[in-house]
Each structure stands twice: as C-alpha cells, then as structure tokens.
Design an enzyme around this catalytic site. Structure first.
Site, PDB file in Angstrom:
ATOM      1  CE1 TYR A 190       0.831  -0.512   4.539  1.00  0.00           C
ATOM      2  CE2 TYR A 190       0.299   1.815   4.313  1.00  0.00           C
ATOM      3  CZ  TYR A 190       0.854   0.779   5.044  1.00  0.00           C
ATOM      4  OH  TYR A 190       1.430   1.022   6.253  1.00  0.00           O
ATOM      5  CB  CYS A 191       1.362   4.167  -1.649  1.00  0.00           C
ATOM      6  SG  CYS A 191       0.027   4.456  -2.812  1.00  0.00           S
ATOM      7  CD  GLN A 192      -1.387   9.002   2.879  1.00  0.00           C
ATOM      8  OE1 GLN A 192      -0.607   8.254   3.482  1.00  0.00           O
ATOM      9  NE2 GLN A 192      -2.442   9.532   3.476  1.00  0.00           N
ATOM     10  CG  PHE A 206      -2.238   4.921   5.811  1.00  0.00           C
ATOM     11  CD1 PHE A 206      -2.269   3.739   6.547  1.00  0.00           C
ATOM     12  CD2 PHE A 206      -2.197   6.124   6.500  1.00  0.00           C
ATOM     13  CE1 PHE A 206      -2.268   3.772   7.933  1.00  0.00           C
ATOM     14  CE2 PHE A 206      -2.186   6.163   7.885  1.00  0.00           C
ATOM     15  CZ  PHE A 206      -2.220   4.986   8.607  1.00  0.00           C
TER      16      PHE A 206
END
Lengths: 469, 469, 469, 469
Positions: free
Chosen positions: A429-431, A457
């Site tokens: 995952y990232c932002q 996120f």
C-alpha cells in the site's frame, strides 16, 4: 480462406492479403511501401504474415515486399522467370525463395501456384489460388499487370520509360502467348488484378474492382485477337507517354528498395516484444492501474498515463536504457513530450494495448495481481498471513501506518528488494493508491504474490481501521 | 507591453513571454524543452522572439533556453552572478550575454533588469520589468524559484539532490538576505513565479497563479521572519526528499542541454524559408490552385493536395533535392505518405500556410497570377495581344487546340522555357485546369505575366469558342 | 460501369454502388442506415444517386433505402414479388416503383434485371447486372441473402425470429427451386452477396468477399443437393438461435424505417444549396478571402474563419434567419461555438467547400472578384474610370482616405447600397483588408464589378500613394 | 484557495474560477455560454461548482451564468444594486440570491464581498476576494468591466448600443465616483478584469492579463483625473461605434438567456448519474471487461466497445428505454452509429470514464468482480463451494461443459435469474470470455458474488481440465 484487397487510390494500385484462418498464416501479394496497413489488417484478422510476394518488378511505385518480409520475418517469394537481365539483384541478399513457372507454395491450407505470364515485363508471374480446405480446383488468379478488368498491361514500359531499347515488340508477342495460355483455364476463375481504372500501366482499365476469366474472354479486347501480329500492333498503338519517374521505380525495385524512413517512434511488433523483454529495453505499461492489475506482460513497469506519470518517471526511470511504452497511439505524443521535458529521450517505440491479446494468442501468459479495498484486506491479511509493505516515504510512515508494516519507499524498492519476505503473500500500500500499483508491478514481476490496496492508507484510515505510529 | 504565461501542469512550471507590440520583439523567460509552444505563441501575436533568458539553472526539467535561442536566432541572456562553480559552462559556446546584478536589457520598449537573488541556487536572478512606453516604474518581477505564491524556493536542492555538500545552509542565509532586499520594493509589484502548486522546488506553493509583493510581505511565511537564524532553521526543516533525476537536470542545464530529438518532419521557420529559397530546397506549395494564384511565395511550385498530387509529383519532382511543403499540418502525413509511395523520401520540413502572412509582414512580396474563364480570356487575349501556351500532350494538342497556341507539354516546360515569348502577357491552359496552375506557377516564378484559364480547353470548347486542329 | 462495395464489419453486411460514368448516374443496392457513406462515395466519383433498391426486407439491420431515396430524390425500387403479407406497406407512400420477376430498369447504360429468388424471404429479389456499353451479357448478380460465398441464406428466420409460424419449411422448398433456376446461368457471373463471414443470416459464410457462379456450383454445399427433401432437411438443421432484435427489424423494414435522428448540424446537399439560395437561408462562406474572391456561390456572404470571424458576425448577421455555413467539417464546431457565444444559434447546416465543384458540375456559375495591390489599383482606377468605395468608419475616413472615395461603413452597406454608382467598376477598400472582402462579397452578389484592394488603406499609405483628409 | 482564468480570445473576455480546496467548493465569475469549460475545469481540480455570479449585465456576449447554475445546481448570485430598470428580470424565476453593496458570501474558506461600482452599467458589482484560511485581508478584486488593465469600462454603451437615451453622462459621473472609492483600497490588491486587449467594452485595454491596484492608480489614465467634469468629458470622447448586436445581448442577458441548443448526445453530470440509476435510464458501461471488473457503477451493464458490441447490444438492449453510455468521447460516435444501425436510437447521453472517480469522491461505492484463469478457478471452486453458471447456448453446452454447471444462455439470464443459487459464490463462464463479463455485470448488480472465468470454456479445455457432456 480469407481474402482482402488493399486499394491505393492515387496509384490505382491493388495489393491483396490471402489468409488461412485454420493455421493463422497470411500472404501479402504486391505490397506497396505503406506496409503498416498490411500488418495491421493481418493483426486485426488474427493472422500472422508468413509470406510476401509480388507479381513483377513494378514501375509505378516503390515495392514494399522486401521491407514487409524483413519486418515480419515472413518468407519472400520472387520471380526467377524470364531472361537474366530481369532477375531481382537483391534476391540472395534478402534470402528470397525464387519461383518459376509451375512452382507452388502453401499458406496454411491455401495453395499458391506461380504461372509465368510475360508481356508487361519479362519476369511477370501470375498466382493461381486454391483453397484446398474446401475445394480441389482454383478459385482465382492474381494477375498483377497481366490481365486487368477490360484491358492488359502495356508491354512498352521497359522501352519507353526505362529506356531498354528493343523490348517492346518482343514483350507484345510474349503477352499474346500468355493470353492464349489463359484461354485454357476455366471461366469461373476470379481475376484479381494489380491495378484499377486510372493507372498508367494500362490504357483502358475498368472501374469494376475485379472480374472473371469467362467474362474477360468474352469482352476484354485483348482476348478478341486471334492474329498475333495484329494484336502486337494493336497493343503498342496509342499508349500514352509514361511518367519519367517510372525509370527510377524499375531500377529501385529490381535492385532492392530501401525501407521507408521511420517515424521517430515506431509501432513495435510482437517479435520486438518477445526479444525486448529478454534484452536491453525497459518496458513501460502506461495503462490504468486497474487494467494493468487485471493482466500485464510480466516484467513491465506500470506508470499510468495521467497527472502523476511524469513524477514517477522522474523517480524510477534510468537515463541509460532504451524505453518502450505500451499505450494507445493517441496518447503517445503526450507521454513522449512529458518524458522529453526531463531529458528521457530514449523512447524507441511503442505497442498498442492490443498487443496483450497477440501476446496471449501466441501462448504466452499474462501476470496479474489483485486490487482490494482496505476493509477486504484487513480480513484477508490476517486469514492468509500476509506480509505488509508500506512504500511511502519515511515521514509518511512515521505519521501513521498499518500495524506490522515494513517500510521501503517506492524509490528504494529496486535496491532493497531482498528485505521483503518471500514466503508469504504480500499486501502493498501507499498513501492514495498512486504508488502501490507501481510497486506491485515491480514485485509481481519478481515472483511475489501481491495484493494491492486500492485506496491506500487514506482509505484505511477513513474506514476506521487500526493504525500505529 | 504584452504578457503571456505558459504553464506546464505536470511540472507545475511557469514560463513567460514578454512582448513589445510597438517593435514586434519578444522575450521568453524560463522556457522548458517544448519550445514550439513559445514560437507559436509569439507568431500568433505577430511577434519575433529576440531574447531568451532563464532565472537560474533548473533542477526539475531540461531547459529549453539554449535550443530556443539557437532556433530563433535570439539573444541568450544567462546569469553570471554567484560563485565560479555555478557558472554556465556552455555560455561562451552559445554566444550568451552574461548578466550580473543591476544589468539590464531592452525588449523593444520593455526594460528588463537583473537582480541577483541567491538562495534557491547561488546564481539565481530575478527580472524586474518596466513598460517604458507607459510607465516610469516597474510593473512586476519574474521571481523564478526565489519567491512563489505563499512560499520560497528551497535552498537545499544542491546539497540534497545534486550532492554538493555544505551548500544548503549558506543557501538559506543567502535566501534570507535576498528576501530582505525585496522588502524595499513597492507593494504594487506583480510577482510572476517559476512554479505553482505541486512543484517539488518548494514546500507549500499556493494555487493562485501569481501574487503581489505587498500581499506576500503580509502573508508569505518567509517574509515573517526577522531573525536570520530562525529563518534558516525553518526553511531547511521538513523539506521532502527530492526526486533523484534532479541531479541529472542540474548537470545537463549547467553544461548545456542538447536539443530535443526532432520529428522526421519538422515545422520550419520564416528564416528557413528565407534561406531555403536561395538554396537547395525545392518548395512545394500544396494549397489549392485558387489560393496559390491569389498569392504565393515566388519560386515555389504549386502541387495542390488532392487526387492528382501524386501524379504530378511523379512527373515533376527530382529525386536528388530536399523537398519542403507549404501545407496544413493535418494534411502533411497524407502527402508525405503519398510521396514515399514513389520513393520521394527527401521531405525535410513544412510550413503552415500562415507562413505567407509572416513572409509579408517581413516586407517580402507575394507573386500572383490571374485565373480567368475561357470567355473572359478570349476577349482579353485579343485586346492585350497575349501569347498562348498549351501545356497538354502532343496528342491532346493534335486533337484540337486554341488557334495560335504554342504547345509545350507540362513535363517538358522546364527544359523548353526559352521557346516561350517573353515580351507579351501569357495565356496558359491545359485540358481541365489541373495542369495549367502548375505551369503558371513555374512561369510566374521566372518573370512572365501569366493569366491562367480556369476550366481548360474543355471549358473553351463547351463555351463554343473557335478551335483549330 | 463502376462498382463499389460497402462493408459494415459488425453486421458483416455488404451494400453496393453501381455507377454509369457516361451519364453520371448511380444505384445503391441494400443500403443500411448510415446513408452518408453512399452519398459521399457517389459524390467522390462524380456521380449522382438516381436509384436505390434492396434485395429483400432485412432482418438484421434497419434499412437505409427509404431515407436515402428521399434525401437524394432518387427512384426507390422495391420488391412486389411473393405473397401479399410480405409486401412493403410503405411502398405507395414513398412513391416506390415495384418490381417483379423479369422487370428491369436502367442506371445510365447499366441494365438491372430483377429475378425473384424466394427462400430466405418470400419477396427476395436478386439483380442481374449488364454493362450494355461494353457487353451484351451480364457481368454479375447481387444475390442479397440468397447465395453467399459457400452458403445460402437461412429460410427459418421469419418463423424463428419474427414468429410467423409455418413459413420455414415452405421457405426451404422455395430456396431449393431458386437454386435450381440459378444453375442455368453462366459460370463466369460474379456473385455479389449481401453478407460476409460472421453474419447471423447464414451458417457458414466464407471470408472471401465475393465469388463466381461457376465456383459456387462446384463447391457451395447447397448446390450439391439434387434431392429437394434432403436439401430442406439439411438447410433447416443446426441453424443457431436468431437474435431477438431480428423481429423488430423485420417489422420496421416492412412498414418503413424512420430516418436516423440527425446531428444538430447536418451536412447539406447540392439540392439544399439550390433551394436555400432562393429562400430563407443566409449562406455564409467561411473560406479565406482569397479563395472566396477566386470563386464563390453568388449570394453568399464571406466571413473568413479566423480571429475576426466573430466580430463581423456580430456586426452583420441577423438574429431571425436560419444560417448555413460553407466550411470544412473540422472547423465547424469552432465556428458554431463562436456564433453561440453571441446568441446566433440558428445555424442549421453546412456544406464542405467541395460543394463548389458539385455546383459547377451541375452547370451553375461561380461569381468572383479581383483582389489587387494598392499600386496595381492606382493605375487601373484611373485608366478604367473606377468608382472608389471606402468601407471604414467615419473616424477612420476622416483621418485620411483615397482621394475621391465615397465612405459607407461596412455595417451600413446593406442599407445604403443605393448610394453606390452602378455604371462603373468599383474599387473597394478598408483599413487592413479584413473588411473589404466582406463588402466585395455583398456587392458582387448584387451585380457590381468589384475590384478589392488587398492590403487596405494601410497598404496604400505604405506604398506612398496620395491621400486626402 | 485556487484561482483560474478562462480567456475567450475572440471576445477578449475573461471569466474566473475561485476554488477552496479544503471544502471542494468553487465559484465561477462571469461565465460565457460555453459552460462545459467551467464544469470540466472544476472536475479536473476535484472541485464542485457551488456558486455562480457575474459582475454585470453583459453587452458583448450571451451570459452562461443562468445555465451554468441550473446545470450544476449551484447558487446563482446576481446584482440587485442600481435603479429598478436595470434589475435582472429572471432573478426570481431562477431562484437567484440578490447582492447589494457590502453583501458577502463564502465559497468554502474564501470570502466574496460585493462592491457596487456603477459606471459601465448602473448595476455593476466588483467582488473583493479574501482567502480567510491564510489571510485576514483581501487578495484581489474581480473588477468586471469597471477597471481594466490601463483603462476603464465605457459608460456610453447603454445609450449608444441599447438606445437608452440620457444614460451616458450620468454613467460617466458614476464611474468617476466608483474610481474615487477604489483609491481607498490597498495598492497590493490584484486586479482581475473582465476583458483584455481588443474588447469593444473599452478603448485602450492593455495586453497584460491582470494588474495591481497600486499600478493602476499610478498609470491608468482614469485614475489621473481629479476633476469630475474633465473626466466625464474625457471618458465619453472618441469611443468607437459599438457593434449592433450589443443591444440584443443586453436584452437577452437581462431577461434571462436561454440555454445553448444541445448536441444530440450530451455529456452527463454526476447528478444525472445519481438520478439516472434510480430511474428510467439504462446505463451501459462500454469499457473493457478488465476495467469493468476492476470497478464499476452498480447497476450498469458492461458491453465493451469492440467487434462484439453490436451483437450483444442486439441481444440485450430494449427498444423502449433511454440508453446512456460510459465511454471515452472519442469512441462515442462509433458506438452511437452502430446502435443506430439496428434502430437503437434512444441514446440520450454519455459520461467519460472519469465519472467513476467523481462517483467515488462523493462517497459512492463501486462494485467489482474477480476475473480468473481456468486453473485458478478449478482449485477455488472446489475450496469455496462455488456454484457454476454456463451462459452459452444449449448447443454449446451440450457439446461439453464444466461438470456440475447450470446452463442459462446469456439472452435468457434476465428472465431466469431466480434459477441461480443465491447462497454461494458464483463462477460464471462462456466460450471465449466475451459473454461472461456481461453476465457477471448483470449478476453483480443483483447481489451475487461473482468470479468470472477469463478465457472461457476454450481456456478450460486447453488447460486440460475435466469436462462433461
């Protein structure tokens, strides 16, 4: 069997594709230099060009036969009939297979038989086509510049345009004899000629695209003659002056036409893709993250065209390797221009996304990964014992992350790949979901089973799931 | 004075055009590599780019300053301020004019004054702009990466991205002093910055395209500090990691960026046209015969795009000279593809038809000839004592022509031009009006006063006018 | 004779154009609803569609026959063969000419003979085509959904798709008898079918576009049967389920398909132009002033597309009359959007500039006027005793004008036209050459011999010619 | 705060967008009738247009304020200042909020304050803009046709263009007083005017897009006057004649401009989507099966644009409901033309695929289903206890299927949906993967958890998995 005609209006010139659907093979007859059209037509029909030929050394356009055969790795068939001075001088160099009267070759189930029909030129062949899957007799003939609809190819061009003195009258005699020979073939044969109305290679071509041999026997003036000398006189009389460039064409087509100058960015073939993956090329798939996740060529990097394309290109692409793109042609200039803004000039070609189907149709596999919502993943991650990878910056990670996540920023991923556990499925995952598909594309290519978190996120937080600082 | 902003979304980067309508001159500030946009914008405003400059050595994109100056023969102004290691190493080679604090130059009536504003980089300049035609005080400042809307350019890139150790803290001190200096300038000045929201060259840029100095003094956080050390601490804190390609950009832009790889067929400039006519180039004007007759660049050949374009190209164009076209860009690929079919591969560039206006605006003349109907011409030819030229084939001529006409077929015109009387106006015709404008274009270029017959001999006959065999 | 095939890939459907070049007439066979393609193809070949027909009531697409005939004012030929319940119910209303077995009609020199070939449907016709200019026997047959390449049209659709119980077996018997009848026709005939591979109207259509009757007799399975009952069994067996929309199509095509909903702005025909001039329409020619001056439809107003188009539209166009444009389709949206900005919403259609050629080819004249430079005109004006008209504003006129010029501002021209002398040629000028062609277009349309001054008063002054205040 | 300028070159007219990124709201100031541009710009920035206003009743173009507010359901703010005869007569009908001097409204954190600035027109407002998130004083003013760069709006249009006698001199006095009032405002304010160089609403507008109040106080001629009468004289002198259409514009804009005539197929909004799902509309998502599977609006039907689009449209779409499409605009004409071929004329609008992001950004969910290979699914089906659905024809099913599969042909799916088990995940397949995504789209929309088999039964067989007959 499948037949398609390609008509070039300004030259009044016809080329043809003959395909065998059962084996996926295709032959191109009399291609001109705009060879992309043949490749695209074959691709659209799910065929591969495996053979290229031409009826004779053309005088009115640059032949595309040599280049098309080279580009598609197809066999090139050229005439070996007629006197020595009219042999193709580039035949050996191009690895061509030479044909004489009576020779034949197969395109899948379709049989192509060469008939020597001199007259327009000394080496001229016609090609008798039999669909052996459904018939034991021929369906039609590619007559090139021998028989047109309502006319015949003029035998005076060599002399009048190319300046080869003393060829025009013997040519006319040859033509008469070629015609007599065709009188023996059945009436129901289709006649597929090399030119339509308006060509300078004949005098009075009809504006009906094709004909039948029976109809031509009845109404083509040239079949009407039974006296050879009278025919010779008639066919040489009143031919208009040929354009001066015809001399150039004869020379070029006999000695081997050069390929067309290429666009800076050319469309690549399936073969280029097969070779490219093994080699130097960096393959960037610029489709959407969803499309990419659902199926992609293994070893490609996903940089979706869009507002963050340039940002991640700057982070991830090297300056010393040739780049290629998988992207719709309509978006190509935009991406190339963006890359040029930061000096990434080494873009050497592209594929349309349809290449993925061609890739599969050749038995290759696509890679894929799942994209899931935060809530889905929370359950799964626990159930399946997933490792969790956070590809944001250390600052973002420090401000809050999924409990237990390992942090490797996207731009360090390639150098720190060994830190990632190999024996578990991997949640990435990232932002916001912009970086994680890129990370997923890198890791899936190296063997991980990746599940990517769609909304990042931010999505995790807004779903009220547990965080850690 | 005229001002235009060019905004590159993906880089959040702004360049500017400043023009003086009175003198037709223009300056480009901070061009990126997509230089066509500046040339086209200037052309559209009726301006010529005579000066190019940039505020500093950019870190986030390849500069277009060098290439733009070379392509337009404009003066290139570069910073000579700051320490020796941050001088442009290509300045001498490119014939650049070097600027230090306080230097100024004029763009027509617009005065551009350099102010040394180190901080983001040591050599950074800002440019104070005064429209001397209407005012004796400046209107605004190009602040590059010094002052943004609501932020300032980060002083740590040299150290963090390009690896020049020990530059980040001195840079922050420089930046503080540059800001103090700007506090002296008037509030009403417009601030035209080099970046907008989203750029990695600052931290918190606003999404309003520009600002005023007075507003920034009030609300930009950087102007709020009155303690230098506190400012230095604040500006270096929390800057995000710069993308790795920034190091490349610094190196490239300092040592001289290479021009962008060109398309196969590039759009040519007025200068190319001026030089081209004298030299090697063959200039083909592919507009309609009517448009061409009404006004054309002397010495061009008219081959109207359309169904007969390829035919006459084959008759008239040589294989050993570079070709250029005057044609709308949208029709260019079609014409180039047609020419390639007969091996005319030497097309090196094109102009949009709008070049004719640029040509005239530089004081050059257009040539023209009349196109008239048969009936008009019959009267005039007698009255004005015109010579009559028939450019059809001998066969067509033999089958009927205008009494007294001289016959030189179009394809022999260039070699037999001496046979045509020079002391009379010349009526030129063919069969249908397709060939005579081409002939008229050849003869007008060599000094004849030509009147061309619009509908050809066919029109003459259908008007019932006298013929001769 | 000229033949062209139109192939709709998704429907695997073929329509045809048969033209007679000698008389300029054309027939369309089996048009679908995309009727623009037929009109454009005919126009491109210099033909007028004078006849429209179809082989039968189609089940797989909406017929375009009715709309095409209405739009082109062509004769509509429909089948009157077969039982009463399969007559076209809209035939009388549409003024159709009804055809039965053996009837024929001419398209120029081309003879079209109807043969009743029931089977696929009860009313099905085939059309035997003879090019009487060059032959006394037929060249080929349009077989519609009777004979395909390698297959025949399925006789079960009426029953299975349209629910007409008890029609499928009689249809199969009919089909057998139609085939027997075709065995009598010569082998050399071309077979031009209504569908290609992939159509749901047959079972196993070949991927070769057309065939010959001789070849089909040998290799089409349906010709192989000599036992009627066995054939009936074979042809009804294993037909796939027809798509449900076929029932709709049958109903629509029998009772008269509605025209397609039109674009807001449709391309107009030559007839629209002929009628439009006489009536309500305001015709705006948006080509360049040069092109317009060189030849235009009388009574049109020249407002060149470009930066001043909107300005002069605002000055000159009324709000209460429908507007039409002569302009390339590619520029149409731009002009329509500009007009909408000032509320001129009544744009009802447009013509491509090629309409001018069609206009002339129908024997209509173009109007024209001369455009000359200031220096040319000074000499001529004196010699020829020209009146001089200045169409600038009074303020511009007062600041300097050509001696002797009459001043009527462009926007007052229509109301003050009587003040202009009628018995002399008229020199018209403005300031820069933007307004004078518009004025010239208004005056030429009302009978003046106009010479327009190309570069306006600005050009006059810069040539140093005499002025008056 | 975010600011964007929209400049219409031909009208030299500027409109503006002011956005608040924190709340996602946006205001449009002075929109013209090309309202799509504002909607698209807002969408691109992730903003929703929640407010629309204009500075005054425009004379030179049709206002888009009313239509834009109606289309976006935004609040419409109109001037209520000035004399009764210059009130908007459609204000009540349009539900407008009326503004007088000193009134203000918020756009997120941005404060918009109305200042009555009569002169150009009696009801003219200017709007003072304060970004309350970052500042407690205003940043700039939308001055409409009050203050331009270097000029002021002419006060004589009402009298000279609209014929309202006796308004021009009072207007000039008003203008003087409005200017004096602005002298009190701070120098650093940005001036955002309603017109640029070339507009007929002023006399001498500068070619710099915007200015500052301080600079205008110094160099705008109108601020130079301190004698009211002298100013009145100066501002009325030498104004050029206004175009006649200005009178129309005044009338139209005061009484309520009609919306622009729509294209046949208009782009729909998010609101249309929200309403459309509940109602009559049939929503067809024409993206690829992969894209669709990865995320789609619940209740839509997936018919991928491509070679089978028309086939399945014919099978599945009704003739009595309005249709809408989710598809790139570039592919829209092709799909609409295909649907028209079979009489599906009821296409009323479309959305670009970007609508999916807008949909999500409003908190709506996307539906999705998995696409898996045969081998993956064999394992899963057993493990997870999936039901299996075969959507091929009975004939295909009979020739071989996955053991245990239920057969419901795609075209019967909607009527036989109750036969499908509801309590298990559902594996759906067809022959090649063309029909199963359509089936999956139907079933996912009705609540099943669907997993679709990517390469169909063909893939299953070629993987050597068990079959049943």
């Amino acid at each position: 069997m499948l037949l398609r005609r390609f008509y070039q209006e300004e030259l009044a010139q016809a080329g043809y594709l003959v395909g065998c659907q059962a084996t996926g093979e295709a032959l191109i007859v009399d291609p001109n230099r705009d060879i992309d059209q043949y490749i695209q037509a074959a691709q659209k029909e799910g065929l591969r060009i495996t053979a290229v030929t031409e009826t004779h050394i053309h005088a009115d356009f640059v032949s595309g036969a040599r280049e098309l055969a080279a580009r598609t790795a197809a066999k090139l068939y050229l005439s070996d009939a007629g006197p020595a001075e009219w042999k193709y001088s580039y035949a050996a160099e191009a690895g061509a297979i030479l044909l004489r009267d009576g020779d034949h070759f197969m395109v899948g189930n379709v049989r192509i038989e060469a008939i020597h029909t001199p007259g327009h030129t000394p080496e001229h062949l016609s090609f008798l086509v039999t669909d052996t899957a459904g018939a034991d007799r021929p369906m039609g003939v590619f007559t090139g510049d021998f028989i047109f609809v309502g006319d015949v190819g003029r035998p005076d061009l060599l002399e009048r345009a190319a300046g080869v003195a003393g060829t025009m009258e013997p040519g006319a005699h040859d033509l008469y004899r070629s015609l007599q020979r065709f009188k023996e073939l059945p009436d129901y044969l289709q006649i597929w000629p090399g030119h339509g109305a308006g060509s300078a290679c004949g005098r009075a071509l009809g504006a009906v695209p094709q004909s039948t041999l029976g109809y031509e026997k009845l109404f083509n003036w040239a079949f009407g003659y039974t006296d050879e000398q009278a025919f010779v006189h008639a066919v040489l009389e009143g031919q208009p002056e040929p354009p001066p460039y015809f001399a150039q064409m004869k020379r070029i087509n006999k000695h081997g036409p050069a390929p067309r100058p290429q666009e800076l960015l050319r469309q690549l073939s399936l073969q280029d893709l097969e070779h490219g993956r093994a080699g130097e090329l960096l393959l960037i798939d610029a489709r959407s993250a969803d499309g990419y996740a659902a199926g992609h060529i293994p070893g490609t990097l996903n940089l979706p065209a869009g507002s963050t394309f340039l940002t991640w290109a700057g982070w991830l692409l090297p300056y010393d390797r040739p780049l290629t793109l998988i992207v719709e042609q309509s978006r190509l200039p935009e991406l190339r221009d963006l890359l040029a803004l930061i000096g990434l000039d080494q873009v050497v070609g592209y594929w349309e996304p349809a290449i993925l189907e061609a890739w599969q149709s050749q038995g290759h596999k696509l890679a894929r990964f799942d994209r899931r919502s935060a809530r889905d993943l929370q359950t799964q991650a626990a159930e399946r014992g997933m490792a969790i990878l956070d590809v944001r910056t250390p600052a973002e990670y420090a401000a809050g992350h999924i409990p237990g996540a390992l942090n490797i920023p996207l731009n360090q991923l390639q150098s720190r790949v060994r830190e990632i556990p190999r024996d578990q499925p991997l949640l990435v995952y990232c932002q916001s979901g912009a970086r994680s598909p890129i990370a997923a594309s890198l890791l899936t290519g190296q063997g991980w089973e990746v599940v990517e978190m769609r909304a990042g996120f931010a999505g995790w937080q807004s779903a009220g799931l547990p965080c850690e600082r």
